[in-house]
Design a protein around this motif. Structure first.
Motif, PDB file in Angstrom:
ATOM      1  N   TYR A   1       0.832  -1.193   0.000  1.00 35.16           N
ATOM      2  CA  TYR A   1       0.000   0.000   0.000  1.00 35.16           C
ATOM      3  C   TYR A   1       0.874   1.254   0.000  1.00 35.16           C
TER       4      TYR A   1
ATOM      5  N   CYS B   1      -4.894   6.114   1.343  1.00 37.53           N
ATOM      6  CA  CYS B   1      -4.173   4.847   1.274  1.00 37.53           C
ATOM      7  C   CYS B   1      -4.528   4.185  -0.036  1.00 37.53           C
TER       8      CYS B   1
ATOM      9  N   PHE C   1      -3.948   0.897  -2.752  1.00 37.83           N
ATOM     10  CA  PHE C   1      -3.495  -0.479  -2.968  1.00 37.83           C
ATOM     11  C   PHE C   1      -2.656  -0.546  -4.243  1.00 37.83           C
TER      12      PHE C   1
END
Length: 258
Positions: free
Chosen positions: A194, A215, A217
């Motif tokens: 991440y 955040c 991925f």
């Protein structure tokens, strides 16, 4: 959270908060983002309630209180990109890469001209704007010696940053899918990476608080492997994600557990 809301489901609450702030004379500038886009696409900053409310007619939006008093580097706004490897969510086992990179605006920060991308945005590597390369060790040295010596980075700021990361992943690990990630663990062939973005807010009492912006991925790590940064970045992160510590100690030495 009165400073972060989804306009699809919390529009009345946001409108009430905006009106309350306006009546109280509080700072009332917001950044509005499309919930499913990145790289500063289709974002804007404004204090106009009608503009914010009408923006959801085109695409679902989230709205966050704009940081009006950010820490700056040579007068320019910046944010920090950290990379975290998660080996398991149950039990939680996550590691942050010690190297982070700094993303700088190109113009001096001011609370005006909100449509000026180079003043209010920091992501320049996907545009035709100039890109400033600043190494994290140089950033920390300048922070400690010149910019904010009362708040030494590794003693006061970095612990707060890592605490915010841990709280985020603990929250994700507490709820099962599809909302959270509880139960995803125990398989040595399953891991994730991440990208987390942080700004630092200067509070009215002189304290400084890292703010976790988002955040992502499987983040873009092109900059991480540049020769001036860490060419071994992917080797290191894959080792941490999938190999025991004793099989690649050099890579494991480059991360910190959160």
């Amino acid at each position: 959270n009165a400073e972060y809301m989804g306009l699809e489901t919390q529009m009345p609450e946001f409108a009430a908060e905006h009106v309350r702030r306006a009546a109280a004379g509080e700072e009332n500038t917001w950044i509005v983002k499309a919930w499913n886009l990145a790289r500063s696409e289709d974002m804007f900053v404004t204090d106009s309630l009608p503009r914010i409310l009408r923006s959801v007619e085109a695409i679902p939006r989230i709205v966050s209180k704009y940081i009006a008093t950010p820490a700056t580097f040579e007068g320019r706004k910046f944010d920090l990109r950290y990379i975290v490897a998660v080996r398991s969510f149950e039990p939680l086992e996550a590691y942050v890469y010690n190297m982070f990179w700094i993303r700088l605006a190109n113009k001096q920060f001011e609370m005006r001209d909100f449509d000026d991308y180079e003043k209010h945005w920091t992501v320049m590597n996907y545009s035709a704007h100039g890109l400033t390369q600043l190494l994290y060790k140089d950033f920390v040295a300048r922070w400690d010696s010149e910019l904010y010596p009362a708040h030494p980075w590794y003693q006061t700021m970095q612990p707060k940053v890592l605490d915010s990361f841990r709280e985020l992943f603990e929250a994700a690990a507490a709820v099962p899918p599809p909302v959270g990630l509880k139960g995803l663990g125990g398989n040595p062939c399953c891991a994730a990476m991440y990208g987390l973005d942080v700004m630092v807010e200067v509070r009215g009492d002189g304290s400084m608080q890292p703010i976790l912006l988002e955040c992502n991925f499987a983040p873009d790590c092109t900059r991480a492997v540049m020769p001036i940064y860490s060419p071994s970045f992917f080797t290191d992160m894959l080792a941490v994600m999938y190999l025991p510590r004793d099989e690649n100690p050099d890579s494991w030495a480059k991360v910190t557990r959160i």
